[in-house]
Design a protein around this motif. Structure first.
Motif, PDB file in Angstrom:
ATOM      1  N   ILE A  45     -13.863 -26.286  10.437  1.00  8.97           N
ATOM      2  CA  ILE A  45     -14.853 -26.123   9.378  1.00  8.97           C
ATOM      3  C   ILE A  45     -14.344 -24.912   9.001  1.00  8.97           C
ATOM      4  CG2 ILE A  45     -17.235 -26.088   9.011  1.00  8.97           C
ATOM      5  CD1 ILE A  45     -17.307 -28.127  10.689  1.00  8.97           C
ATOM      6  N   ASN A  46     -14.980 -24.397   7.682  1.00  6.40           N
ATOM      7  CA  ASN A  46     -14.492 -22.657   7.617  1.00  6.40           C
ATOM      8  C   ASN A  46     -14.486 -22.649   5.609  1.00  6.40           C
ATOM      9  OD1 ASN A  46     -13.674 -20.159   8.231  1.00  6.40           O
ATOM     10  ND2 ASN A  46     -12.259 -19.879   6.548  1.00  6.40           N
ATOM     11  N   PRO A  47     -15.485 -21.601   5.261  1.00  8.39           N
ATOM     12  CA  PRO A  47     -15.688 -21.123   3.939  1.00  8.39           C
ATOM     13  C   PRO A  47     -15.117 -21.664   2.737  1.00  8.39           C
ATOM     14  CG  PRO A  47     -16.798 -19.729   5.621  1.00  8.39           C
ATOM     15  CD  PRO A  47     -15.823 -20.352   6.255  1.00  8.39           C
ATOM     16  N   SER A  48     -13.568 -21.242   3.289  1.00  8.15           N
ATOM     17  CA  SER A  48     -12.452 -21.184   2.482  1.00  8.15           C
ATOM     18  C   SER A  48     -11.157 -21.780   3.185  1.00  8.15           C
ATOM     19  CB  SER A  48     -12.283 -19.325   2.254  1.00  8.15           C
ATOM     20  OG  SER A  48     -11.205 -19.182   1.296  1.00  8.15           O
ATOM     21  N   SER A  49     -10.547 -22.010   2.614  1.00 11.88           N
ATOM     22  CA  SER A  49      -8.679 -22.644   2.707  1.00 11.88           C
ATOM     23  C   SER A  49      -7.916 -21.460   3.266  1.00 11.88           C
ATOM     24  CB  SER A  49      -8.947 -23.985   1.802  1.00 11.88           C
ATOM     25  OG  SER A  49      -8.453 -22.648   0.852  1.00 11.88           O
ATOM     26  N   ASP A  50      -8.431 -19.963   2.372  1.00  8.92           N
ATOM     27  CA  ASP A  50      -7.685 -18.656   2.960  1.00  8.92           C
ATOM     28  C   ASP A  50      -8.447 -18.413   4.518  1.00  8.92           C
ATOM     29  OD1 ASP A  50      -6.222 -18.994   0.853  1.00  8.92           O
ATOM     30  OD2 ASP A  50      -8.156 -18.476  -0.587  1.00  8.92           O
ATOM     31  N   TRP A  51      -7.778 -17.386   4.800  1.00 10.46           N
ATOM     32  CA  TRP A  51      -7.170 -16.605   6.199  1.00 10.46           C
ATOM     33  C   TRP A  51      -7.032 -15.631   5.049  1.00 10.46           C
ATOM     34  CZ3 TRP A  51      -3.260 -14.146   8.945  1.00 10.46           C
ATOM     35  CH2 TRP A  51      -3.882 -13.522  10.181  1.00 10.46           C
ATOM     36  N   TRP A  52      -7.637 -14.103   5.537  1.00 13.70           N
ATOM     37  CA  TRP A  52      -7.577 -12.785   5.202  1.00 13.70           C
ATOM     38  C   TRP A  52      -6.940 -12.358   6.427  1.00 13.70           C
ATOM     39  CZ3 TRP A  52      -7.624 -10.614   0.694  1.00 13.70           C
ATOM     40  CH2 TRP A  52      -7.635  -9.189   0.329  1.00 13.70           C
ATOM     41  N   PHE A  53      -5.843 -11.145   6.424  1.00  9.26           N
ATOM     42  CA  PHE A  53      -5.396 -11.503   6.999  1.00  9.26           C
ATOM     43  C   PHE A  53      -6.258  -9.610   6.912  1.00  9.26           C
ATOM     44  CE2 PHE A  53      -2.057  -7.796   9.281  1.00  9.26           C
ATOM     45  CZ  PHE A  53      -1.483  -8.361   9.935  1.00  9.26           C
ATOM     46  N   ARG A  54      -7.079  -9.439   7.925  1.00 14.80           N
ATOM     47  CA  ARG A  54      -8.255  -8.305   7.754  1.00 14.80           C
ATOM     48  C   ARG A  54      -7.700  -7.598   7.944  1.00 14.80           C
ATOM     49  NH1 ARG A  54     -13.832  -9.797  10.563  1.00 14.80           N
ATOM     50  NH2 ARG A  54     -15.138  -8.109  10.234  1.00 14.80           N
ATOM     51  N   VAL A  55      -6.224  -7.300   9.311  1.00 16.77           N
ATOM     52  CA  VAL A  55      -5.648  -5.761   9.226  1.00 16.77           C
ATOM     53  C   VAL A  55      -5.297  -5.806   8.270  1.00 16.77           C
ATOM     54  CG1 VAL A  55      -3.696  -4.992  11.123  1.00 16.77           C
ATOM     55  CG2 VAL A  55      -5.587  -6.793  11.860  1.00 16.77           C
ATOM     56  N   ALA A  56      -4.271  -5.127   7.427  1.00 12.71           N
ATOM     57  CA  ALA A  56      -3.979  -4.814   6.398  1.00 12.71           C
ATOM     58  C   ALA A  56      -5.225  -4.255   5.292  1.00 12.71           C
ATOM     59  CB  ALA A  56      -2.782  -5.382   5.579  1.00 12.71           C
ATOM     60  N   SER A  57      -6.459  -5.000   5.202  1.00  8.34           N
ATOM     61  CA  SER A  57      -7.782  -5.483   3.871  1.00  8.34           C
ATOM     62  C   SER A  57      -7.557  -2.903   3.549  1.00  8.34           C
ATOM     63  CB  SER A  57      -8.536  -4.963   4.903  1.00  8.34           C
ATOM     64  OG  SER A  57      -9.128  -4.747   5.888  1.00  8.34           O
ATOM     65  N   PRO A  58      -6.962  -2.065   4.856  1.00  9.92           N
ATOM     66  CA  PRO A  58      -7.562  -0.937   3.782  1.00  9.92           C
ATOM     67  C   PRO A  58      -6.797  -0.514   2.995  1.00  9.92           C
ATOM     68  CG  PRO A  58      -7.488  -0.842   6.231  1.00  9.92           C
ATOM     69  CD  PRO A  58      -8.019  -2.680   6.157  1.00  9.92           C
ATOM     70  N   ARG A  59      -5.296  -0.721   3.017  1.00 11.76           N
ATOM     71  CA  ARG A  59      -4.930  -0.663   2.301  1.00 11.76           C
ATOM     72  C   ARG A  59      -4.282  -1.239   0.892  1.00 11.76           C
ATOM     73  NH1 ARG A  59       1.495   0.612   4.022  1.00 11.76           N
ATOM     74  NH2 ARG A  59       0.137   2.356   4.371  1.00 11.76           N
ATOM     75  N   VAL A  60      -4.917  -2.951   0.573  1.00 10.81           N
ATOM     76  CA  VAL A  60      -5.258  -3.480  -0.476  1.00 10.81           C
ATOM     77  C   VAL A  60      -6.621  -3.072  -1.240  1.00 10.81           C
ATOM     78  CG1 VAL A  60      -5.536  -5.535  -1.488  1.00 10.81           C
ATOM     79  CG2 VAL A  60      -3.915  -5.865   0.374  1.00 10.81           C
ATOM     80  N   ALA A  61      -7.439  -2.191  -0.599  1.00 10.34           N
ATOM     81  CA  ALA A  61      -8.998  -2.256  -0.438  1.00 10.34           C
ATOM     82  C   ALA A  61      -8.291  -0.301  -1.665  1.00 10.34           C
ATOM     83  CB  ALA A  61      -9.987  -1.620   0.247  1.00 10.34           C
ATOM     84  N   ALA A  62      -7.173  -0.076  -0.995  1.00 15.19           N
ATOM     85  CA  ALA A  62      -7.407   1.545  -1.697  1.00 15.19           C
ATOM     86  C   ALA A  62      -6.896   0.954  -3.002  1.00 15.19           C
ATOM     87  CB  ALA A  62      -6.795   2.669  -0.621  1.00 15.19           C
ATOM     88  N   SER A  63      -5.721   0.498  -2.957  1.00 12.80           N
ATOM     89  CA  SER A  63      -5.219   0.311  -4.075  1.00 12.80           C
ATOM     90  C   SER A  63      -4.514  -1.289  -3.976  1.00 12.80           C
ATOM     91  CB  SER A  63      -4.531   0.927  -4.810  1.00 12.80           C
ATOM     92  OG  SER A  63      -3.470   0.949  -6.672  1.00 12.80           O
ATOM     93  N   THR A  64      -3.977  -1.593  -5.099  1.00 12.89           N
ATOM     94  CA  THR A  64      -3.382  -3.269  -4.633  1.00 12.89           C
ATOM     95  C   THR A  64      -1.910  -2.696  -5.381  1.00 12.89           C
ATOM     96  OG1 THR A  64      -4.051  -4.124  -7.071  1.00 12.89           O
ATOM     97  CG2 THR A  64      -4.867  -5.348  -5.508  1.00 12.89           C
ATOM     98  N   SER A  65      -2.013  -1.914  -5.785  1.00  9.81           N
ATOM     99  CA  SER A  65      -0.182  -1.796  -6.132  1.00  9.81           C
ATOM    100  C   SER A  65       0.268  -0.817  -4.592  1.00  9.81           C
ATOM    101  CB  SER A  65      -0.347   0.640  -7.003  1.00  9.81           C
ATOM    102  OG  SER A  65      -1.294   0.875  -6.526  1.00  9.81           O
ATOM    103  N   ARG A  66      -0.665  -0.735  -4.160  1.00  9.17           N
ATOM    104  CA  ARG A  66       0.512  -0.307  -2.598  1.00  9.17           C
ATOM    105  C   ARG A  66       0.441  -1.528  -1.620  1.00  9.17           C
ATOM    106  NH1 ARG A  66      -0.285   5.446  -1.003  1.00  9.17           N
ATOM    107  NH2 ARG A  66      -0.571   4.953   0.875  1.00  9.17           N
ATOM    108  N   MET A  67      -0.112  -2.399  -1.955  1.00 14.52           N
ATOM    109  CA  MET A  67      -0.639  -3.727  -1.292  1.00 14.52           C
ATOM    110  C   MET A  67      -0.688  -4.394  -2.200  1.00 14.52           C
ATOM    111  SD  MET A  67      -0.924  -5.013   2.390  1.00 14.52           S
ATOM    112  CE  MET A  67       0.937  -4.117   3.014  1.00 14.52           C
ATOM    113  N   ALA A  68      -0.494  -5.299  -2.850  1.00 18.71           N
ATOM    114  CA  ALA A  68      -0.910  -6.761  -3.487  1.00 18.71           C
ATOM    115  C   ALA A  68      -2.222  -7.666  -2.135  1.00 18.71           C
ATOM    116  CB  ALA A  68       0.470  -7.840  -3.976  1.00 18.71           C
TER     117      ALA A  68
END
Length: 419
Positions: A45-68
């Motif tokens: 049971i999980n709120p979403s069917s997606d899993w977020w690779f949390r380790v990489a979130s700092p790069r994506v949060a800065a800009s999705t041009s750095r990592m989509a």
């Protein structure tokens, strides 16, 4: 009539998702062969069917041009489809309650208004934790995190004054990504041209508390080379938004204004659905730190990952605790006797031993970073090679989401066996 025995996993975090795949690969087949008196079924049971690779979130949060964002967002359903529908059910929904006397959990499916109840024979609570800034974690619907990513990206792109609060890996990595994105990289003989005022402040007297002071100082030097101002012993007591600016009040009474304010310190456990008497004073689920059983919740209840009291909110703690969880879960299930349902299995439990060796890798921009492995300081190029290139997405992203990381079975000793 054959008894139905449900094995329920709450949360498709890295801990819960990998636990589910391990059960399907290595525990359920053994139960089918050895326990003919019941039918076993696994529920995730999980709120979403997606899993977020949390380790990489700092790069994506800065800009999705750095990592989509698509690179660190994985649909968990294809990996679960390799198993029979007779053996496993994925429910996209949120856990809302736990009843120890009736051994049941309640949950609400996504988009539904009513609660449903599911009994459990064994339960693993792996609901994880949430960050104060939504872009760094996903504990609700996928779109909530994606909306936060979009907002943060736009603010990073246009802000003149950026304040990031925290001294741990997420704060340091995000500050490095933001600074490099806005200011560029320093040359061998040249400094960056600052296009934004980027401030990283922490209430501590050093960065990266899990690493030695010398490594923390090296991290500070790398941040400063990227144009980040680092402030110590600065505790935020309030942050209020007025228009497009945030007014930040510090404990000493000073006030700072920012176009973007990012609280990147600490996490909160996703435990609000659990009975309060099972939680510690910080709202973490109290777990036996050796066996990973939740002793106060009755037999065959376990917890792993950030929601559990033993964890230091580290992926290494999760990986290191898998053997204790899986061996003890298997022992308890195989030893179960319906005539003596509360009887503990004979033999030895597998015990979790926390690894206190200095071990943390922190990326600072795309060129490298700082860290230590097994107590040994590692050079910047090693950080780049292991983590800096893609934040380890290629190494462990897909394999975690599709279950390949759990293909190898953990062997138990003769003393642990109950068959």
């Amino acid at each position: 009539m054959t008894e139905q025995r449900n094995i329920v996993v709450l949360g498709a975090s890295a801990a819960g998702l990998q636990s589910t795949h391990y059960i399907m690969n290595h525990i359920l087949p053994t139960l089918k062969q050895s326990k003919k008196d019941a039918k076993y079924h696994v529920y995730l049971i999980n709120p979403s069917s997606d899993w977020w690779f949390r380790v990489a979130s700092p790069r994506v949060a800065a800009s999705t041009s750095r990592m989509a964002s698509e690179k660190i967002l994985f649909d968990i359903r294809p990996g679960l489809k390799r198993y029979s529908k007779d053996d496993i059910t994925f429910i996209e929904g949120t856990a809302t309650g736990l009843s120890e006397p009736t051994r049941a959990v309640t949950y609400r499916r996504s988009g539904a208004s009513i609660e449903e109840t599911l009994s459990y024979h064994a339960l693993i609570v792996a609901t994880g934790s949430r960050t104060y800034h939504q872009a760094f974690s996903m504990s609700a619907a996928t779109q909530t995190t994606l909306d936060s990513i979009k907002y943060t990206n736009e603010k990073v792109r246009t802000a003149k004054d950026i304040v990031i609060v925290g001294g741990g890996p997420t704060a340091v990595e995000f500050a490095g990504e933001v600074a490099e994105h806005r200011n560029g990289k320093p040359g061998y003989f040249s400094k960056v041209s600052k296009k934004a005022n980027i401030t990283l402040m922490t209430a501590s007297d050093k960065l990266l508390p899990a690493l030695r002071p010398a490594i923390a100082k090296a991290a500070e030097a790398k941040l400063k080379a990227l144009g980040v101002e680092v402030l110590y012993k600065q505790r935020v007591v309030d942050a209020s938004t007025s228009g497009d600016r945030t007014l930040i009040t510090l404990a000493q009474g000073d006030r700072i204004e920012a176009d973007l304010y990012v609280p990147a310190f600490g996490v909160e456990p996703n435990s609000s659905f659990l009975p309060s008497h099972l939680l510690d004073d910080k709202n973490y689920l109290r777990v036996n730190e050796k066996t990973l059983r939740v002793d106060d919740a009755g037999p065959r209840v376990y917890s792993i990952g950030d929601v559990a009291s033993y964890s230091r909110n580290s992926i290494l703690d999760i990986m290191n605790s898998f053997p204790a969880l899986f061996v003890n879960l298997k022992r308890d299930l195989l030893a179960y006797n319906a005539m003596l349902p509360d009887e503990k299995p004979k033999g030895k439990d597998r015990l979790y031993v926390r690894d206190d060796k200095e071990m943390q890798i922190v990326t600072i921009g795309s060129g490298g970073g700082v860290g230590a492995i097994m107590g040994w300081k590692v050079p910047s190029f090693f950080v780049w090679m292991i983590k800096g290139r893609d934040f380890m997405v290629g190494m462990s992203g897909a394999s975690t989401a599709n279950g390949d990381s759990m293909k190898k079975e953990i062997a138990w000793t003769k003393e642990e066996a109950v068959i």
